[in-house]
Design an enzyme around this catalytic site. Structure first.
Site, PDB file in Angstrom:
ATOM      1  N   GLN A 165      74.852 -25.549   3.528  1.00  0.00           N
ATOM      2  CA  GLN A 165      74.986 -24.736   2.323  1.00  0.00           C
ATOM      3  C   GLN A 165      74.580 -23.292   2.591  1.00  0.00           C
ATOM      4  OE1 GLN A 165      73.563 -27.282  -1.301  1.00  0.00           O
ATOM      5  NE2 GLN A 165      72.372 -27.956   0.473  1.00  0.00           N
ATOM      6  N   ASP A 171      74.052 -17.894   6.402  1.00  0.00           N
ATOM      7  CA  ASP A 171      73.467 -16.986   7.393  1.00  0.00           C
ATOM      8  C   ASP A 171      74.089 -17.094   8.777  1.00  0.00           C
ATOM      9  OD1 ASP A 171      72.268 -19.375   8.453  1.00  0.00           O
ATOM     10  OD2 ASP A 171      70.552 -19.102   7.100  1.00  0.00           O
ATOM     11  N   HIS A 210      79.571 -22.910   1.858  1.00  0.00           N
ATOM     12  CA  HIS A 210      79.583 -21.736   0.982  1.00  0.00           C
ATOM     13  C   HIS A 210      79.984 -20.455   1.704  1.00  0.00           C
ATOM     14  CE1 HIS A 210      76.528 -24.162  -1.587  1.00  0.00           C
ATOM     15  NE2 HIS A 210      77.781 -24.483  -1.877  1.00  0.00           N
TER      16      HIS A 210
END
EC number: 2.3.1.286
Length: 281
Positions: free
Chosen positions: A102, A105, A120
């Site tokens: 999720q 980064d 995401h």
């Protein structure tokens, strides 16, 4: 669940192979990126942006990009930590069938995870909402740096204040003196990180890939996620509907705690150290 029993249960799942890992912001905290629900996380410092604000609110969008111009530097400098590398080891050993993260980064990708779905999206890419053009975030950053000489150096930044979606709180006068760059193709300033924001659906191609990974898995291990967002929680629900055991390793309470087979309330990094030791990896 008692720690020893939880460790033993997770190890048994992994030894059987074909485990799908689902990871959240708690996996990246050891890389210096606060999670959303920590004292410094964005849900305590102010709500995250929405898709509608990027598309229809130029003031909010400008504020985001000023904040993100500063915060993204910290995100870009963050390095994968021991949990990211532990998951790579488990994948290479044939114990993990895939990873659904999720996080936005990009640290799983940089650590070397291969069968990976960034549910995401990834902050490393931006998209123009006017023409659909995509480009690397570092290219936009170069244009922003040219338009805002000395801007970053003029701000005293606490790296721990950067949110998981790559922005940081700035005073209004810093926001007002920021100059936004336009799309490299059409010049529009309707730009957005290529990640899923509130009010925006997960792309169907990613949903399909997650369904395929779950279908091929025999168990699910959730790491560093409270599963507060439905897209992650749904994976647990679907796994249990299919009769597949689910384990959660997380430092705080979560949405699925009452329904999972193994609940290990602990810091994620030390937990994976113990897991690798138990598996002789």
């Amino acid at each position: 669940m008692e720690e020893g029993a939880a460790l033993e249960g997770v190890v048994k799942l992994l030894e059987a192979g074909s485990v799908l890992a689902v990871t959240g912001a708690g996996v990246s905290t050891d890389s210096g990126i606060p999670d959303y629900r920590s004292p410094r996380g964005s849900l305590n410092q102010g709500r995250p942006m929405t898709y509608q604000e990027f598309r229809f609110d130029p003031v909010a969008s400008h504020r985001y990009w000023a904040r993100s111009f500063v915060g993204w530097r910290v995100m870009a400098d963050a390095q994968p930590n021991r949990t990211h590398y532990a998951l790579v080891e488990l994948e290479r050993a044939g114990l993990l069938s895939g990873i659904v993260t999720q996080n936005v980064d990009g640290l799983h990708r940089r650590a070397g995870s291969e069968n990976l779905v960034a549910l995401h999206g990834d902050l490393a890419t931006i998209v123009c909402l006017q023409c659909g053009h995509r480009e690397a975030r570092e290219l936009l950053d170069a244009r922003l740096d040219h338009l805002n000489p000395g801007y970053f150096d003029s701000i005293a930044l606490d790296p721990s204040a950067v949110n998981p979606d790559g922005d940081v709180t700035l005073d209004d006068h810093h926001v007002q003196r920021f100059t936004m760059a336009g799309c490299a193709r059409c010049g529009s300033v309707l730009l957005k990180p290529d990640v899923v924001y509130f009010g925006e659906p997960v792309p169907s191609i990613r949903k399909t890939r997650v369904a395929q990974l779950l279908d091929g898995a025999d168990a699910v291990v959730v790491a560093g996620s409270s599963l507060a967002v439905m897209s992650g929680y749904r994976i647990v629900i679907e796994a249990q509907r299919a009769g597949k055991p689910v384990a959660v390793i997380n430092g705080g309470p979560g949405r699925a705690d009452h329904r999972v087979d193994i609940l290990w309330r602990t810091r994620v990094g030390p937990a994976f150290d113990q897991i690798l030791d138990a598996l002789d990896l």
